[in-house]
Design a protein around this motif. Structure first.
Motif, mmCIF file in Angstrom:
data_model
loop_
_atom_site.group_PDB
_atom_site.id
_atom_site.type_symbol
_atom_site.label_atom_id
_atom_site.label_comp_id
_atom_site.label_asym_id
_atom_site.label_seq_id
_atom_site.Cartn_x
_atom_site.Cartn_y
_atom_site.Cartn_z
ATOM 1 N N TRP A 3 2.651 0.279 3.103
ATOM 2 C CA TRP A 3 2.391 -0.166 4.335
ATOM 3 C C TRP A 3 1.506 -1.641 4.164
ATOM 4 O O TRP A 3 1.747 -1.750 2.534
ATOM 5 C CB TRP A 3 0.913 0.270 5.083
ATOM 6 C CG TRP A 3 0.331 -0.290 6.573
ATOM 7 C CD1 TRP A 3 -0.904 -1.513 6.015
ATOM 8 C CD2 TRP A 3 0.837 -0.451 7.543
ATOM 9 N NE1 TRP A 3 -1.639 -1.412 7.587
ATOM 10 C CE2 TRP A 3 -0.538 -0.985 8.751
ATOM 11 C CE3 TRP A 3 1.546 0.793 8.197
ATOM 12 C CZ2 TRP A 3 -0.502 -0.672 9.594
ATOM 13 C CZ3 TRP A 3 1.879 0.757 9.294
ATOM 14 C CH2 TRP A 3 1.047 -0.192 10.243
ATOM 15 N N PRO A 26 -6.287 -3.639 5.015
ATOM 16 C CA PRO A 26 -5.474 -3.630 4.342
ATOM 17 C C PRO A 26 -4.895 -4.330 5.958
ATOM 18 O O PRO A 26 -5.713 -4.575 7.164
ATOM 19 C CB PRO A 26 -5.110 -1.937 5.278
ATOM 20 C CG PRO A 26 -6.583 -1.358 4.514
ATOM 21 C CD PRO A 26 -6.754 -2.080 4.552
ATOM 22 N N TYR A 31 1.611 5.085 10.818
ATOM 23 C CA TYR A 31 0.939 4.589 9.549
ATOM 24 C C TYR A 31 -0.300 3.825 9.636
ATOM 25 O O TYR A 31 -0.515 3.950 8.395
ATOM 26 C CB TYR A 31 2.110 3.971 9.022
ATOM 27 C CG TYR A 31 3.773 4.562 8.167
ATOM 28 C CD1 TYR A 31 3.361 5.713 6.924
ATOM 29 C CD2 TYR A 31 4.587 5.002 9.280
ATOM 30 C CE1 TYR A 31 4.299 5.875 6.826
ATOM 31 C CE2 TYR A 31 5.847 6.281 8.502
ATOM 32 C CZ TYR A 31 5.641 6.535 7.590
ATOM 33 O OH TYR A 31 5.871 7.209 6.865
ATOM 34 N N ILE A 46 0.598 -0.634 -0.332
ATOM 35 C CA ILE A 46 0.193 0.151 -0.193
ATOM 36 C C ILE A 46 0.378 0.943 -0.037
ATOM 37 O O ILE A 46 1.557 1.465 0.725
ATOM 38 C CB ILE A 46 -1.060 0.054 0.936
ATOM 39 C CG1 ILE A 46 -1.880 -1.412 1.406
ATOM 40 C CG2 ILE A 46 -2.100 0.751 0.763
ATOM 41 C CD1 ILE A 46 -3.089 -1.374 2.482
ATOM 42 N N HIS A 75 -3.078 4.625 6.859
ATOM 43 C CA HIS A 75 -3.933 2.823 6.242
ATOM 44 C C HIS A 75 -4.467 1.855 6.555
ATOM 45 O O HIS A 75 -4.460 0.761 5.868
ATOM 46 C CB HIS A 75 -1.765 2.672 5.746
ATOM 47 C CG HIS A 75 -0.962 3.226 4.479
ATOM 48 N ND1 HIS A 75 -1.670 4.475 3.693
ATOM 49 C CD2 HIS A 75 -0.242 3.867 5.093
ATOM 50 C CE1 HIS A 75 -1.127 5.002 2.736
ATOM 51 N NE2 HIS A 75 -0.036 4.504 3.980
#
Length: 370
Positions: A279, A288, A333, A275, A337
């Protein structure tokens, strides 16, 4: 002068934001685990995500499931931990080498002495002997509870379902048990699981195809369409370790080995799980990774780079460096994400509340000091 005074008035609040942001960034994983325990306490009356009996047997608690439940994967997971701790074999062979991703997993087992660890190791392996089931033509460890799964067909897995991860990774634990205890039943069960893991999902196994390459699927609901499965990264990697353990231990001819093709598949498809170079994705149906699984992905990728030729290239090494950088600043992060969930909103709410509470406390201290 007035501008300087205004800056001085707000400076303490800026410092509060910086301190809270730093704390939530550096200790995000621990805070998220604490929040998970709080959610379990509120909904289940248990300030834990897992209980253990005297045999080290894991019973899980989750807001997703009404009752405490036994996950076959965690029988394997903790059985491997018990076998490693009790025997302390310093071996680079994949069967007995230490799990380099272990630090990424939450909820370590209780402290046991060496004799108890060996007993727990055998108890876990024996559970695998006694609970394998022939289902849809292949042998599995069945999950007898529904599991909500965003992005999966119908947004859940309906019981009974099975896991290619559990079936394939169980091979490692059973081979360790055979290697140490010598009972042929452990070895014969690995043959059943090896066949099951490498049989097509539409024929009762766990093998799927991703971009014309083999992929062992972690979550297999026989009622779901085989082309709409989740394609889970960590599940595929651990499954491949189990397949390689079997092929190494039984000295299977290189021309007949499947593990090499599975490693090629992971290396070819790994970028599908990236990602924005920051990530990792848990799967390929839009989820995710959370903090725990992003750490696990990063540790697993480092392991693959260290020990497998298919991952020793600049692009994959750069991918690892990018993921590892976000592990070092995991709170930031994760907010950027991470998967949108109750855990995500809980984390952000706690972050904002911490700033608010500290700011209010400072305001009243300053006011009373005048």
């Amino acid at each position: 002068m007035r501008k300087t005074k205004n800056i001085m008035k707000i400076m303490p609040y800026i410092i509060i934001v910086i301190i809270v942001s730093y704390t939530f960034n550096q200790y995000a994983y621990e805070l998220d685990e604490f929040n998970g325990n709080v959610r379990n306490l509120a909904m289940k009356g248990k300030f834990t995500q897992r209980d253990f009996n005297s045999n080290g047997f894991p019973l899980s608690h989750s807001p997703r499931i009404p009752e405490p439940f036994l996950s076959p994967f965690y029988v394997v997971h903790y059985g491997i931990i018990y076998s490693s701790l009790s025997l302390e074999k310093d071996n680079t062979n994949i069967l007995w080498r230490a799990d380099s991703s272990l630090s990424g997993w939450n909820v370590p087992p209780p402290k046991f002495n060496k004799e108890e660890l060996i007993s727990n190791f055998k108890f876990s392996a024996d559970w695998l002997l006694n609970n394998i089931k022939l289902f849809h033509g292949e042998n599995h460890y069945l999950y007898n509870f529904d599991w909500p799964y965003k992005g999966y067909e119908n947004n859940k897995l309906s019981a009974p379902w099975w896991s290619g991860l559990t079936d394939a990774y169980a091979i490692t634990l059973l081979l360790r048990a055979y290697d140490y205890f010598g009972d042929d039943k452990y070895l014969s069960t690995t043959h059943l699981l090896y066949k099951s893991s490498l049989s097509p999902a539409n024929q009762g196994g766990s093998l799927t195809i991703l971009d014309n390459m083999p992929w062992i699927e972690e979550y297999v609901d026989p009622k779901a369409s085989p082309d709409k499965l989740a394609f889970v990264l960590n599940g595929m990697i651990y499954s491949t370790y189990g397949i390689e353990s079997f092929e190494n231990y039984l000295n299977i001819d290189k021309s007949k080995r499947m593990s090499e093709n599975l490693y090629k598949s992971i290396s070819s498809n790994i970028f599908k799980f990236d990602i924005k170079n920051e990530w990792s994705s848990y799967d390929l149906v839009g989820n995710p990774a959370n903090m725990k699984y992003h750490r696990i992905h990063t540790l697993l990728l480092k392991d693959l780079i260290d020990r497998n030729q298919h991952f020793k290239n600049k692009e994959i090494i750069n991918l690892y460096n990018n993921w590892n950088r976000s592990v070092s600043n995991i709170g930031y992060y994760y907010i950027k994400h991470g998967p949108i969930s109750w855990a995500y909103y809980h984390f952000i709410t706690m972050y904002l509340l911490s700033i608010l509470v500290l700011s209010i406390i400072y305001f009243f201290i300053r006011k009373n000091a005048k």
